[in-house]
Each structure stands twice: as C-alpha cells, then as structure tokens.
Design a protein around this motif. Structure first.
Motif, PDB file in Angstrom:
ATOM      1  N   ARG A 143       7.180   6.249 -11.767  1.00  0.00           N
ATOM      2  CA  ARG A 143       8.172   5.442 -11.069  1.00  0.00           C
ATOM      3  C   ARG A 143       9.585   5.765 -11.559  1.00  0.00           C
TER       4      ARG A 143
ATOM      5  N   GLU B  55       8.038   4.285  -6.415  1.00  0.00           N
ATOM      6  CA  GLU B  55       6.789   4.774  -6.999  1.00  0.00           C
ATOM      7  C   GLU B  55       6.306   5.989  -6.218  1.00  0.00           C
ATOM      8  N   ASN B  56       5.980   7.050  -6.942  1.00  0.00           N
ATOM      9  CA  ASN B  56       5.347   8.208  -6.310  1.00  0.00           C
ATOM     10  C   ASN B  56       3.846   7.927  -6.238  1.00  0.00           C
ATOM     11  N   CYS B  57       3.407   7.455  -5.097  1.00  0.00           N
ATOM     12  CA  CYS B  57       1.994   7.131  -4.919  1.00  0.00           C
ATOM     13  C   CYS B  57       1.262   8.236  -4.160  1.00  0.00           C
TER      14      CYS B  57
ATOM     15  N   GLU C   9       0.843  -1.196   0.000  1.00  0.00           N
ATOM     16  CA  GLU C   9       0.000   0.000   0.000  1.00  0.00           C
ATOM     17  C   GLU C   9       0.883   1.253   0.000  1.00  0.00           C
ATOM     18  N   CYS C  10       0.277   2.393  -0.296  1.00  0.00           N
ATOM     19  CA  CYS C  10       1.025   3.647  -0.313  1.00  0.00           C
ATOM     20  C   CYS C  10       1.293   4.098   1.118  1.00  0.00           C
TER      21      CYS C  10
ATOM     22  N   PRO D  88       2.667  12.216  -9.679  1.00  0.00           N
ATOM     23  CA  PRO D  88       1.913  11.142  -9.031  1.00  0.00           C
ATOM     24  C   PRO D  88       1.653   9.982  -9.993  1.00  0.00           C
ATOM     25  N   GLY D  89       1.970   8.770  -9.526  1.00  0.00           N
ATOM     26  CA  GLY D  89       1.789   7.578 -10.344  1.00  0.00           C
ATOM     27  C   GLY D  89       3.002   7.167 -11.140  1.00  0.00           C
TER      28      GLY D  89
ATOM     29  N   ARG E 107       6.700   4.733  -2.415  1.00  0.00           N
ATOM     30  CA  ARG E 107       6.715   3.290  -2.142  1.00  0.00           C
ATOM     31  C   ARG E 107       7.947   2.681  -2.783  1.00  0.00           C
TER      32      ARG E 107
END
Length: 280
Positions: free
Chosen positions: A222, A164-166, A136-137, A219-220, A143
């Motif tokens: 990687r 990952e930019n979550c 999970e973020c 956001p979203g 992450r």
C-alpha cells in the motif's frame, strides 16, 4: 410410470429453483420493522416513509435516483429523544440505485438510553456507482479509499488517502494524486487552490511533506498520500465546503469519488502530499 413422474417433478423443481432471484443487497426482505407512516420531507431524494418508535427502533425509507447514472447512496439518520437530543446517528448505505429507480430500505438501531420521539435524515451522500470505492479488488488492480475521519487539531485537518495494489503485478507511482473538489451537487469547485505539500498549509509535520519520489508497489503493498487544510473562517470570505473529492491515483487511472467532507473555511487552499509507500 411412477418413476417417470418423479423425474418430471424433480425437473420442474430444478427449473423453478434456477429462475429464483435473491433480493438485492441492502434491500429489506421482510416487514419486521412494523412501521407507522412517517412524516419527514424528502432530503436529496431520500424520504422516511415509516417509523417504529416503541419496540423495534427502526425506520423504513426510500431512495429515488433522479439522475442519469446509477449511484450508491449513504444516508445518515438521527434517532431523537423528545428533547431533540440525538440518541444515535446511524449510517445506511444503499448500493447501486439505477437512474429513475426508487429503492426501499430499513435502518435499525439497538436499545436506546431514552424514549425515542422521532427519526430524521441528517445527511445524504451519493456517488456514481462506477466511481464508488470498493471493498473488493477492482479490475484495475488498484483499490483507493480514504480515512473515515480527518485528524483535527487547532483548526488544522489531515486526512489520509490510501492505495492498495490488489492486482497480480507490481505498479509504479510517481508524484501526487490528482484531485477535483466537488460541492453537494457534484459541481466542480474552481475557487480552491490545490497545492503540493503540507508545508503549503502549515509548518507542522503532517505526513504530506517531502518531495515526490518513485514508489513501486508489489502485490499486496500500500501507499498513502495526505490532504492538509485549515477550516479558518474570516469575515467577508466565502465559506467553502467540499463533501466530495474525485481522485485519480495516477495518469490514465479511472477516478474514484471519495466523501471526505472538506470544511475549507475561507482559506481557499488545500495541500496534497506525494504518494509514499506504507511501512510494514
């Protein structure tokens, strides 16, 4: 009077339902394994306490955290034939075992091609719960995780670390992830040089090459960095293994502890590449 009694009964049932607590994730909620007592000795705080070798092909085990911090355990088992051949080697993760606590769990496998003779523990890995990679973020909005296995060819190893930019805002990276190598007892390894770039290890392209450049992750999106090493072993040198690597994605970030199982041989060197934005 009857209606008042019904209201009281409903209220009691609601209160009882609110107080019920579900079983923790990863903990057995039944005894369907129907095991017989097992005789395997404890391994790094994990002990097999019962096995079913005939019908259900499962084993019950317990994990005891003798440390001072909550930890997440990943246990690898071997289900063995009478010849000693490993028929299957399943992994089981037991989430968040508190300090001083013992938790029971069950590992199950499906149909086997040969008669099962016994079950043994192959490997135990534990990471502090606060540093465990998450599906999970996390609250940081970043992450971090690693490939399951390194790419291997002619003694050369390459492993990807991914970020990952979550979160809800853009993040900027520059440079290289910070690494700390740890042994099986989570003690820092000081005898390995951590070098920037894959060319410090090999002239072959590895993905860890090139200079560090600023990377902006929306956001979203990687980014990845790669670890490069050789597992060459020469006589007279210390053969070094680092099951754990603590990684800081950027200065000031909370560390994440990965389990890449670095088999560094006697080389004493590990190359790390810069963060690079993943292409869609």
């Amino acid at each position: 009077m009857r209606n008042r009694l019904l209201v009281v009964l409903v209220g009691v049932l609601l209160v009882a339902g609110c107080g019920a607590q579900p079983a923790p994730a990863g903990h057995p909620t039944d005894t369907a394994c129907e095991t017989q007592p097992g005789g395997e000795k404890a391994e790094s705080g994990v002990r097999i306490i019962g096995v079913n070798l005939v019908a259900k092909h499962c084993a019950e085990f317990e994990v005891t955290n003798s440390g001072s911090r909550a930890a997440v355990y990943t246990v690898t088992f071997a289900f063995l034939a009478s010849s000693g051949e490993a028929l299957v080697t399943p992994q089981r993760t037991v989430p968040v075992v508190g300090p001083g606590r013992t938790v029971k769990d069950i590992v199950r496998v499906g149909e086997l091609r040969s008669e099962l003779a016994r079950v043994k523990i192959v490997k135990v890995r534990s990471v502090p719960a606060a540093e465990a990679p998450s599906a999970e973020c996390p609250s940081s909005g970043l992450r971090l995780y690693a490939d399951d296995d390194a790419e291997a060819a002619m003694g050369l190893r390459v492993l990807g670390i991914h970020l990952e930019n979550c979160g809800p805002r853009a993040r900027q990276l520059k440079g290289y992830p910070k690494l700390e190598l740890l042994d099986e007892k989570h003690k820092a390894i000081r005898t390995v040089k951590i070098l920037h770039g894959g060319n410090a290890i090999t002239s072959s392209p590895t993905g860890a090459d090139g200079p560090a450049r600023p990377v902006v992750l929306k956001p979203g999106e990687r980014a990845s960095a790669h670890l490069v090493w050789r597992n060459t072993v020469e006589a007279g040198g210390a053969n070094i293994s680092s099951p754990y690597v603590r990684v800081w994605a950027e200065p000031g970030a909370a560390p994440i502890m990965l389990t890449p199982e670095l088999d560094l041989g006697t080389t004493g060197k590990l190359g790390v590449g810069p963060w690079k934005k993943d292409q869609p």
